[in-house]
Structures are given as structure tokens and as C-alpha cells.
Design a protein around this motif. Sequence first.
Motif, PDB file in Angstrom:
ATOM      1  N   PRO A 281       0.802  -1.225   0.000  1.00 30.93           N
ATOM      2  CA  PRO A 281       0.000   0.000   0.000  1.00 30.93           C
ATOM      3  C   PRO A 281       0.836   1.278   0.000  1.00 30.93           C
ATOM      4  N   LEU A 282       2.105   1.168   0.405  1.00 29.86           N
ATOM      5  CA  LEU A 282       2.886   2.398   0.592  1.00 29.86           C
ATOM      6  C   LEU A 282       3.144   3.172  -0.704  1.00 29.86           C
ATOM      7  N   PRO A 283       3.570   2.521  -1.817  1.00 28.42           N
ATOM      8  CA  PRO A 283       3.740   3.291  -3.057  1.00 28.42           C
ATOM      9  C   PRO A 283       2.449   3.973  -3.499  1.00 28.42           C
ATOM     10  N   SER A 284       1.306   3.304  -3.304  1.00 29.14           N
ATOM     11  CA  SER A 284       0.031   3.921  -3.688  1.00 29.14           C
ATOM     12  C   SER A 284      -0.165   5.234  -2.941  1.00 29.14           C
ATOM     13  N   VAL A 285       0.126   5.221  -1.627  1.00 27.61           N
ATOM     14  CA  VAL A 285      -0.058   6.433  -0.826  1.00 27.61           C
ATOM     15  C   VAL A 285       0.849   7.543  -1.326  1.00 27.61           C
ATOM     16  N   LEU A 286       2.135   7.198  -1.535  1.00 31.88           N
ATOM     17  CA  LEU A 286       3.084   8.223  -1.974  1.00 31.88           C
ATOM     18  C   LEU A 286       2.652   8.810  -3.312  1.00 31.88           C
ATOM     19  N   ILE A 287       2.166   7.947  -4.215  1.00 30.25           N
ATOM     20  CA  ILE A 287       1.832   8.428  -5.553  1.00 30.25           C
ATOM     21  C   ILE A 287       0.521   9.209  -5.549  1.00 30.25           C
ATOM     22  N   LEU A 288      -0.407   8.845  -4.649  1.00 28.24           N
ATOM     23  CA  LEU A 288      -1.624   9.663  -4.513  1.00 28.24           C
ATOM     24  C   LEU A 288      -1.234  11.099  -4.197  1.00 28.24           C
ATOM     25  N   THR A 289      -0.322  11.250  -3.229  1.00 30.91           N
ATOM     26  CA  THR A 289       0.143  12.588  -2.872  1.00 30.91           C
ATOM     27  C   THR A 289       0.812  13.252  -4.076  1.00 30.91           C
ATOM     28  N   ALA A 290       1.656  12.477  -4.777  1.00 30.86           N
ATOM     29  CA  ALA A 290       2.414  13.049  -5.883  1.00 30.86           C
ATOM     30  C   ALA A 290       1.504  13.502  -7.026  1.00 30.86           C
ATOM     31  N   ILE A 291       0.419  12.758  -7.292  1.00 30.25           N
ATOM     32  CA  ILE A 291      -0.479  13.140  -8.391  1.00 30.25           C
ATOM     33  C   ILE A 291      -1.094  14.502  -8.104  1.00 30.25           C
ATOM     34  N   VAL A 292      -1.557  14.670  -6.861  1.00 28.72           N
ATOM     35  CA  VAL A 292      -2.232  15.924  -6.527  1.00 28.72           C
ATOM     36  C   VAL A 292      -1.240  17.084  -6.530  1.00 28.72           C
ATOM     37  N   VAL A 293      -0.047  16.852  -5.969  1.00 29.90           N
ATOM     38  CA  VAL A 293       0.969  17.898  -6.005  1.00 29.90           C
ATOM     39  C   VAL A 293       1.357  18.195  -7.451  1.00 29.90           C
TER      40      VAL A 293
ATOM     41  N   ASP B 161       2.250  13.910   5.938  1.00 29.45           N
ATOM     42  CA  ASP B 161       2.467  13.995   4.495  1.00 29.45           C
ATOM     43  C   ASP B 161       1.292  14.672   3.809  1.00 29.45           C
ATOM     44  N   THR B 162       0.105  14.213   4.191  1.00 30.69           N
ATOM     45  CA  THR B 162      -1.104  14.740   3.567  1.00 30.69           C
ATOM     46  C   THR B 162      -1.308  16.205   3.944  1.00 30.69           C
ATOM     47  N   LEU B 163      -0.959  16.532   5.192  1.00 28.77           N
ATOM     48  CA  LEU B 163      -1.033  17.940   5.608  1.00 28.77           C
ATOM     49  C   LEU B 163      -0.087  18.792   4.758  1.00 28.77           C
ATOM     50  N   GLY B 164       1.140  18.274   4.562  1.00 24.71           N
ATOM     51  CA  GLY B 164       2.093  18.999   3.723  1.00 24.71           C
ATOM     52  C   GLY B 164       1.580  19.146   2.302  1.00 24.71           C
ATOM     53  N   GLU B 165       0.913  18.098   1.801  1.00 27.90           N
ATOM     54  CA  GLU B 165       0.358  18.134   0.444  1.00 27.90           C
ATOM     55  C   GLU B 165      -0.663  19.254   0.308  1.00 27.90           C
ATOM     56  N   THR B 166      -1.557  19.367   1.312  1.00 23.96           N
ATOM     57  CA  THR B 166      -2.561  20.429   1.218  1.00 23.96           C
ATOM     58  C   THR B 166      -1.889  21.790   1.285  1.00 23.96           C
ATOM     59  N   THR B 167      -0.773  21.891   2.036  1.00 27.74           N
ATOM     60  CA  THR B 167      -0.047  23.168   2.074  1.00 27.74           C
ATOM     61  C   THR B 167       0.490  23.510   0.686  1.00 27.74           C
ATOM     62  N   VAL B 168       1.038  22.486   0.008  1.00 29.11           N
ATOM     63  CA  VAL B 168       1.581  22.717  -1.332  1.00 29.11           C
ATOM     64  C   VAL B 168       0.470  23.187  -2.275  1.00 29.11           C
ATOM     65  N   ILE B 169      -0.693  22.520  -2.199  1.00 29.37           N
ATOM     66  CA  ILE B 169      -1.794  22.899  -3.091  1.00 29.37           C
ATOM     67  C   ILE B 169      -2.245  24.321  -2.803  1.00 29.37           C
TER      68      ILE B 169
END
Lengths: 123, 195
Positions: free
Chosen positions: A73-85, B151-159
Motif C-alpha cells: 500500500p505504501l507506493p500507492s499512498v506516496l503516488i496519490l500525494t504526488a499526483i495531486v501535487v 504527508d497529507t497535511l504537507g500536500e494540502t499546504t503545497v496545493i
Amino acid sequence: MLETVLGLYNYWIVIVLMMAGFYTVIARGNLAKKVIGLNIFQTSVFLMYITMGAVEGGTAPIVGAGTTLYSNPLPSVLILTAIVVGVATTALGLALAVRIRESFGTLEEDEVLALEHRMDGEA
Amino acid sequence: MEQVIDIVLLAFMVVVALAMIHLRNLFAVVMLSGIFSLLSAALFVVMDAVDVAFTEAAVGAGISTVLMLGTLALTAREESPRPRRHALLPLAVVTVTGAALIYGTLDMPHFGDPDAPIHQHVAPRYIVDSPREVGPPNMVTSVLASYRGYDTLGETTVIFTAGMGVMVLLGGLRSRRRKRRDPASPGSDTGETRP
């Protein structure tokens, strides 16, 4: 030999895509096209992570009756974040392109540089 | 069977990427980039990353395409044809980099290998304990919102920062455009429209 090729095929295609994006960024002068090239590059990195997380015979990492082998599950989580960023940076890059076009009347890198050079000469 | 789908979809992606490099009509390139994202979403489903797949389908194929179409509407649709004398150096750089990277993959664990190092570290803990420790049956959700919540908190900051940046860059676009159309405004003949 065939096993090696099949086992590493995903990585090789990822590298081909990555280099296609890289080429678009460094060889093309159009700023919108450069952003699209960055997007290709990004997608190839996503594919690389997800490739590493896949497990032969595994299922998606959601608990269900009768499944014992899950993909990572870990790569999925990292890539979810990366897609949005990634889409956030794309938006910023495109906004810059719009602003540059507004100021210089063109999106071509060399024309922008030439115009800027001329402006510096006048100043 | 999965491997066959994987191979075919990846081959499609290479074809689409090469077409995107080749074409100079930016509208066509943007449409191809939507197809590219959709193909990658299909690949994510094949590789058991369903959460990533629907995010990519919604954000990569949807929002990105809309953003790019908006940009084309505000700028130009065609990329100008360019002398080809510079194309050799980038091609050489790309070839050398790609060859080095492919050399680097030669001792990577093979696709789907359950004994790969990536599956030995924290992943077993997430898989075994997260349904009990966090709750949701979907481990990706557990990791995203709980174990890696910062991580997700940081992501929302970036957005948020990117959104601010876009607003600052494009704020007042319409009023500046109106001013440029008005011939009495100063600076309209040089293309310089900064207020």
C-alpha cells in the motif's frame, strides 16, 4: 533471458517515457509543451513506484474475506500525494506560461529571450 | 494474462508519448495527454493500485486536461516550427541518460517479486496491523490519513501555495486584457501590458 526481459520490461518502458518527457522539456521551445513534457515525466515516475509495489498474484490492499496476499500500500499512498501535487505544479506552470504570453506576446522560449535581450538593450 | 495487458498498455503509452513529441498542434497534444493519463490509470488498476487509478483518472485525465485547454484558450494553439539544428544535443543527452538508467535497472528485483526489499520494511506492518489499529479496510486510506497524516497535511499546504501563486499570477487578467484592447492605453504598441 526472457524472464529478465519480462521482469524488467516495466522499468524499461518507464525509462523510455521518462526520457520522452525529458527530451520534450529540453529540446522544445514552446513553454506549454514543456509543461506537458514535465507531465509525461511525472507519470513515468508514478508508473515506476506502482510497478515496484505490485506483487505477483496479490490483490489491491483492501481487506476482504479469503485474500491473504496484498500488494504494497505504501507506493500507492506516496503516488496519490504526488499526483495531486503534480497537478498543482502544472497549474502554476501553466499560469506562468499565460502570464509570459501576456507580457511578451509569444510562448516560444527563443523569441521571449530575444525580446528580453532587446528590452535590456533599450533600458 | 495480466502481464499481457501490462505489456500492451505500456506499448500504447510509448506510442502516445512519441506522438505528443512529434505533433505541433497543441490542441491535439493536450487531447493525447488525456489519453496518456487514462492509459496510465488503466495500468494502475492492472497493478492493484486502485486508489491511484481513480485519482489519476479524475485529476490527471480530467483536471489537468481542463487546465491545459484553458491555457490554450488564453494563449496559442500552434507550436511554431523551429530550426532543427539544436535537436542533436538534447537527443544525445537523453540517450546517454536513458542508457545509464537502463543499466541501473539490471539488478532491480523483477516485476511482482514478493521477496523484493520494498515488501520487507514497513509494508507488512501496514498490511497486518492497520485494519486493527486504524479501522478502515482500505490500507491505503489508513496510511494516507493516519500513519502518514503529516504527508497529507504537507500536500494540502503545497496545493494552497500553488493556488495562491496562480491567483497572484493571473489576478486581474481580464481587466488587463480589456485595457490592452483599448487603444488609448499606454504601452499597448510594445506588447508590454504590465500595469
